[in-house]
Design a protein around this motif. Structure first.
Motif, PDB file in Angstrom:
ATOM      1  N   UNK A 105      30.892  40.611  14.866  1.00 14.07           N
ATOM      2  CA  UNK A 105      31.629  41.613  14.099  1.00 14.07           C
ATOM      3  C   UNK A 105      31.985  41.105  12.704  1.00 14.07           C
ATOM      4  N   UNK A 106      32.336  39.829  12.601  1.00 13.95           N
ATOM      5  CA  UNK A 106      32.645  39.257  11.281  1.00 13.95           C
ATOM      6  C   UNK A 106      31.409  39.277  10.393  1.00 13.95           C
ATOM      7  N   UNK A 107      30.281  38.860  10.949  1.00 17.93           N
ATOM      8  CA  UNK A 107      29.015  38.863  10.196  1.00 17.93           C
ATOM      9  C   UNK A 107      28.629  40.277   9.767  1.00 17.93           C
ATOM     10  N   UNK A 108      28.673  41.224  10.715  1.00 12.50           N
ATOM     11  CA  UNK A 108      28.255  42.595  10.419  1.00 12.50           C
ATOM     12  C   UNK A 108      29.194  43.267   9.420  1.00 12.50           C
ATOM     13  N   UNK A 109      30.494  43.033   9.553  1.00 17.05           N
ATOM     14  CA  UNK A 109      31.458  43.662   8.651  1.00 17.05           C
ATOM     15  C   UNK A 109      31.308  43.131   7.223  1.00 17.05           C
ATOM     16  N   UNK A 110      31.194  41.811   7.083  1.00 20.35           N
ATOM     17  CA  UNK A 110      31.120  41.211   5.744  1.00 20.35           C
ATOM     18  C   UNK A 110      29.807  41.550   5.052  1.00 20.35           C
ATOM     19  N   UNK A 111      28.686  41.297   5.720  1.00 20.48           N
ATOM     20  CA  UNK A 111      27.387  41.548   5.092  1.00 20.48           C
ATOM     21  C   UNK A 111      27.126  43.044   4.930  1.00 20.48           C
ATOM     22  N   UNK A 112      27.618  43.841   5.882  1.00 15.48           N
ATOM     23  CA  UNK A 112      27.453  45.283   5.763  1.00 15.48           C
ATOM     24  C   UNK A 112      28.190  45.830   4.558  1.00 15.48           C
TER      25      UNK A 112
END
Length: 214
Positions: A105-112
């Motif tokens: 979720x951290x990866x998807x939220x930041x990069x998204x």
């Protein structure tokens, strides 16, 4: 005036960059689809593999790009965050469901958010903006949907073969991740081909303009 608006927009992203990002997405989507193990460990291993290749592509292409400005800076940041995710997933591949969900979720939220913002601010000026908006929105949506899955979710069911099974939060999240990669991979292949054809149209238009001036 009309011909000016008909001209294709320039793209700050080379056509082979989305194609290179599509390859690991499709590969891990296939791996998840054909794997009987939908554990958090599989999720972390596939996430690490995808993030390693995708982050390397983003970072290398942006560092070697002659373009300068906010787009290059944000893409470098996105590549760095993606590579950091790969390292975090590889180092703690046995971190369990909670760690997997947190990292994903951290990866998807930041990069998204980075890719969505980049696409929105580049609309009407960059041919890559539509792709950035779609991929950014899809990635941010992944983060939201994963967070909505209850951590302790467990649903017993009987399969078509009559064997009792259990649908768990891990199976749901890994399945969602596999679906995300499948959609992402197919879209990025289409985006790459669109950018390649657009570049050809620009070359033809420039040649025609040059002949007209001569």
């Amino acid at each position: 005036m009309t011909s000016a608006h008909a001209e294709p927009l320039p793209a700050s992203t080379a056509w082979y960059v989305p194609l290179a990002r599509a390859i690991p997405a499709i590969a891990v989507a296939i791996a998840v689809t054909f794997s009987a193990d939908h554990s958090a460990r599989l999720g972390l291993v596939t996430l690490a593999s995808f993030a390693l290749v995708s982050g390397s592509v983003l970072l290398t292409s942006s560092l070697l790009s002659p373009q300068r400005g906010i787009a290059r800076t944000m893409t470098i940041t996105q590549g760095a965050v993606t590579l950091a995710t790969a390292v975090a997933a590889f180092v703690a591949s046995s971190g369990g469901q909670a760690y997997f969900v947190f990292l994903l979720t951290a990866f998807a939220a930041i990069t998204g958010f980075i890719e969505l913002y980049l696409g929105l601010r580049s609309r009407g000026r960059d041919a890559s903006s539509r792709d950035w908006v779609f991929v950014g929105s899809l990635t941010a949506l992944l983060a939201l949907v994963v967070l909505l899955v209850p951590p302790g979710f467990s649903q017993p069911y009987t399969g078509p073969d009559g064997i009792d099974r259990e649908l768990t939060a891990s199976i749901v999240v890994v399945g969602l991740l596999g679906a995300y990669w499948a959609i992402l991979g197919v879209y990025l292949v289409i985006a790459a081909l669109s950018l390649k054809w657009s570049n050809k149209d620009q070359v033809v238009a420039a040649a025609a303009m040059q002949q007209k001036e001569d």
